[in-house]
Write a protein that holds these residues in place. Structure first.
Motif, PDB file in Angstrom:
ATOM      1  N   HIS A  47       0.838  -1.201   0.000  1.00 19.51           N
ATOM      2  CA  HIS A  47       0.000   0.000   0.000  1.00 19.51           C
ATOM      3  C   HIS A  47       0.876   1.256   0.000  1.00 19.51           C
ATOM      4  O   HIS A  47       0.621   2.214  -0.743  1.00 19.51           O
ATOM      5  CB  HIS A  47      -0.895  -0.024   1.236  1.00 19.51           C
ATOM      6  N   PHE A  48       1.927   1.239   0.816  1.00 21.63           N
ATOM      7  CA  PHE A  48       2.834   2.391   0.904  1.00 21.63           C
ATOM      8  C   PHE A  48       3.551   2.619  -0.420  1.00 21.63           C
ATOM      9  O   PHE A  48       3.616   3.747  -0.928  1.00 21.63           O
ATOM     10  CB  PHE A  48       3.841   2.153   2.035  1.00 21.63           C
ATOM     11  N   PHE A  49       4.110   1.552  -1.006  1.00 22.71           N
ATOM     12  CA  PHE A  49       4.862   1.702  -2.248  1.00 22.71           C
ATOM     13  C   PHE A  49       3.958   2.104  -3.418  1.00 22.71           C
ATOM     14  O   PHE A  49       4.402   2.803  -4.329  1.00 22.71           O
ATOM     15  CB  PHE A  49       5.611   0.402  -2.583  1.00 22.71           C
ATOM     16  N   PHE A  50       2.705   1.657  -3.397  1.00 25.60           N
ATOM     17  CA  PHE A  50       1.761   2.075  -4.440  1.00 25.60           C
ATOM     18  C   PHE A  50       1.601   3.596  -4.438  1.00 25.60           C
ATOM     19  O   PHE A  50       1.673   4.247  -5.486  1.00 25.60           O
ATOM     20  CB  PHE A  50       0.412   1.389  -4.219  1.00 25.60           C
ATOM     21  N   LEU A  72       5.745   9.682  -7.365  1.00 28.45           N
ATOM     22  CA  LEU A  72       6.889   9.831  -8.279  1.00 28.45           C
ATOM     23  C   LEU A  72       6.440   9.954  -9.731  1.00 28.45           C
ATOM     24  O   LEU A  72       7.097  10.609 -10.541  1.00 28.45           O
ATOM     25  CB  LEU A  72       7.837   8.636  -8.124  1.00 28.45           C
ATOM     26  N   LEU A  73       5.299   9.335 -10.055  1.00 28.68           N
ATOM     27  CA  LEU A  73       4.780   9.424 -11.419  1.00 28.68           C
ATOM     28  C   LEU A  73       4.115  10.762 -11.709  1.00 28.68           C
ATOM     29  O   LEU A  73       4.295  11.336 -12.790  1.00 28.68           O
ATOM     30  CB  LEU A  73       3.768   8.294 -11.660  1.00 28.68           C
ATOM     31  N   THR A 112       3.757  16.553 -15.540  1.00 29.59           N
ATOM     32  CA  THR A 112       3.074  15.281 -15.287  1.00 29.59           C
ATOM     33  C   THR A 112       1.979  15.389 -14.231  1.00 29.59           C
ATOM     34  O   THR A 112       1.402  14.376 -13.842  1.00 29.59           O
ATOM     35  CB  THR A 112       4.088  14.204 -14.838  1.00 29.59           C
ATOM     36  N   ARG A 113       1.689  16.583 -13.751  1.00 25.12           N
ATOM     37  CA  ARG A 113       0.659  16.753 -12.719  1.00 25.12           C
ATOM     38  C   ARG A 113      -0.728  16.765 -13.360  1.00 25.12           C
ATOM     39  O   ARG A 113      -1.512  17.715 -13.221  1.00 25.12           O
ATOM     40  CB  ARG A 113       0.928  18.024 -11.919  1.00 25.12           C
ATOM     41  N   LEU A 114      -1.016  15.685 -14.058  1.00 24.00           N
ATOM     42  CA  LEU A 114      -2.296  15.559 -14.753  1.00 24.00           C
ATOM     43  C   LEU A 114      -3.496  15.548 -13.818  1.00 24.00           C
ATOM     44  O   LEU A 114      -4.563  16.050 -14.197  1.00 24.00           O
ATOM     45  CB  LEU A 114      -2.297  14.286 -15.615  1.00 24.00           C
TER      46      LEU A 114
END
Length: 535
Positions: free
Chosen positions: A377-380, A386-387, A394-396
């Protein structure tokens, strides 16, 4: 103040102090109503959620697991509850970690429904509603975009599973303390008088315990430990002890009452905030909250906001409470959508940190599995940040949320349609297709995805290189009005006189941009507070 008499100054100060105390009291009842709302949803849908989790063969399908995570979290209104059920299933061996990861992703999406519902309470003022709905749905957009990228990546490479397993193998884990419960210490004295639930019943149903089928979620007996070897039972003191009503009936009663209190508190809160946060006070708060650091450290302000969001959520132990609390502030313009976005991202991280600490307090035989699920959950959320955050281009989610806010300001009924579509109808449809098998889902899903990619590609070429397209595709004039605008549907819903749609450029701005490649925020909208074109 200098122009007022001494008596008038005293009255103003006394009025302000009273308003602040009333604001804190309303905020307390607002948070308590969110807690009762979660309990109401668990009573109304908890058994259904447990039954869904029991179908382990279905959960082995990643798409079905994602949808189950969404629906169950919407049903129980708590990602913590759904995550704890997942941890129990993994610990008992009924569910493996690869199957649990898509459900975790779905619970991340489902938990964002609460602040979207809260945004509906500001529908009275168009501009406030536009800002509030954009601030609420930026959480939805971030979660959906992260799932669209990370779910296929996880299915192909097992990235989250491998990362979490590596951390579990590296750390020398030992049982720790329970996560702090600062917010519950404050709210439980009131909420425990209204309702107390036994959350272990849902978990027991999910793990296949047949004896739990006929048990009520409403607590009748509570336990307290006086000595290490003596445990005393006593009747729980709340409104529904020994009540003859079913769990569903109690849940519906609590749902209606909590929504009534929630709406009343929120409407009064917004009015009080508008009264207090105006003039120089509003300017001062705006300068503190929304101002960036001086160059070349401008970028640090957003990351500081992420840390603040994570810290506040860690303290209150609920991302729903934190994001719901800042939604009215976004609506009245105190917090900008650009600053609310990193606060929301930090909130996502904060709630996973709490879950990780709770997992570390698990018994030794369940410690590794519980910790691995919490770390997934944390890494998701970390990979999602980061994406969609470090590079401004990239702040869509901000642009998508602004588009949705603009859209709902024009067609207010679209907000309800959005809630039903994103959190109920679309997940249910995907779940049905996944149940039909991969062939059916592929046969229907691939053409839809292909059309979406085609339209997006044509839109980009229409703006950047229209000469590369055949004349017919250089604009969308050939499409009927109902495909380029929601105005015909709005005319049906509002029973207004239909507005002619003779040209694509006359269509509704949002779909006009998607299909015609025009700029989404027209220059004549002087009240537009973002000016960012939808990508």
């Amino acid at each position: 103040m200098e122009t007022l008499s001494k008596l008038q100054r005293m009255r103003m100060v006394a009025s302000t102090v009273c308003k602040i105390h009333l604001l804190l009291l309303l905020l307390y009842f607002f948070v308590c109503s969110l807690d009762i709302l979660s309990s109401a949803f668990q009573l109304a849908g908890g058994r259904v959620a447990g039954d869904i989790f029991q179908k382990n063969a279905i959960l082995s399908n990643p798409v079905a697991g994602l949808v189950v995570g969404i629906l169950v979290t919407v049903l129980v209104q708590s990602s913590s509850t759904s995550t704890s059920i997942i941890v129990s299933l993994v610990s008992s061996g009924l569910l493996d970690v690869p199957s649990a990861i898509p459900i975790i992703m779905g619970s991340n999406i489902g938990t964002s429904v609460t602040n979207t519902i809260v945004a509906l309470m500001q529908a009275g003022e168009r501009e406030e509603f536009e800002r509030a709905f954009a601030g609420a749905t930026v959480h939805d957009c971030f979660n959906w975009l992260s799932v669209l990228v990370l779910l296929p990546l996880e299915a192909v490479s097992g990235l989250l599973r491998r990362l979490s397993q590596a951390v579990v193998d590296t750390l020398q884990l030992s049982s720790g303390d329970e996560a702090p419960e600062l917010l519950k210490v404050i709210t439980e004295p009131l909420t425990k008088l209204i309702i107390q639930l036994d959350g272990s019943v849902i978990t027991a149903i999910a793990t296949g315990d047949q004896s739990a089928k006929n048990k009520s979620l409403v607590k009748q007996w509570c336990q307290t430990t006086t000595l290490k070897v003596i445990v005393q039972d006593y009747i729980c003191m709340h409104l529904f002890v020994d009540c003859s009503l079913s769990d569903l009936a109690i849940g519906l009663i609590l749902l209606a009452c909590s929504l009534l209190v929630l709406c009343s508190c929120l409407i009064t809160l917004v009015k009080l905030l508008n009264s207090l946060l105006k003039g120089q006070v509003a300017n001062a708060i705006n300068n503190v909250v929304n101002t960036d650091f001086p160059y070349p450290f401008t970028w640090l302000a957003g990351y500081l906001a992420i840390l603040v969001g994570a810290g506040m959520t860690f303290l209150v132990q609920s991302s729903s409470v934190f994001t719901s609390a800042i939604t009215p502030l976004i609506g009245i313009g105190v917090i900008s959508i650009e600053r609310a976005y990193p606060l929301t991202l930090g909130s996502n991280l904060g709630t996973t940190t709490t879950a990780t600490l709770a997992a570390l307090a698990s018994p030794g035989d369940k410690l590794a599995a519980a910790t691995q699920v919490a770390l997934c959950h944390f890494f998701f959320n970390l990979l999602g940040i980061l994406l969609w955050y470090p590079i401004p281009a990239t702040r869509l989610p901000i642009r998508m949320a602004c588009a949705l806010g603009n859209h709902t300001a024009r067609y207010r009924w679209f907000a309800v349609l959005y809630l039903l579509l994103c959190f109920l109808l679309l997940p249910s449809l995907i779940f049905g297709l996944s149940m039909a098998g991969w062939k059916v889902m592929t046969g229907i899903g691939v053409p839809i995805i292909t059309v979406i990619i085609f339209v997006a590609t044509v839109n980009i070429l229409q703006v950047q290189r229209p000469d590369c397209l055949p004349p017919r595709l250089q604009n969308w004039d050939f499409l009927p009005g109902w495909m380029t605008s929601l105005q015909p549907l709005d005319d049906v819903i509002t029973r207004a006189k239909p507005t002619p749609q003779t040209h694509c450029s006359d269509a509704e701005p949002f779909l006009n941009h998607l299909l015609c490649g025009t700029e989404y925020y027209p220059a004549e909208r002087s009240h537009s507070h973002h000016g960012i074109p939808f990508p």
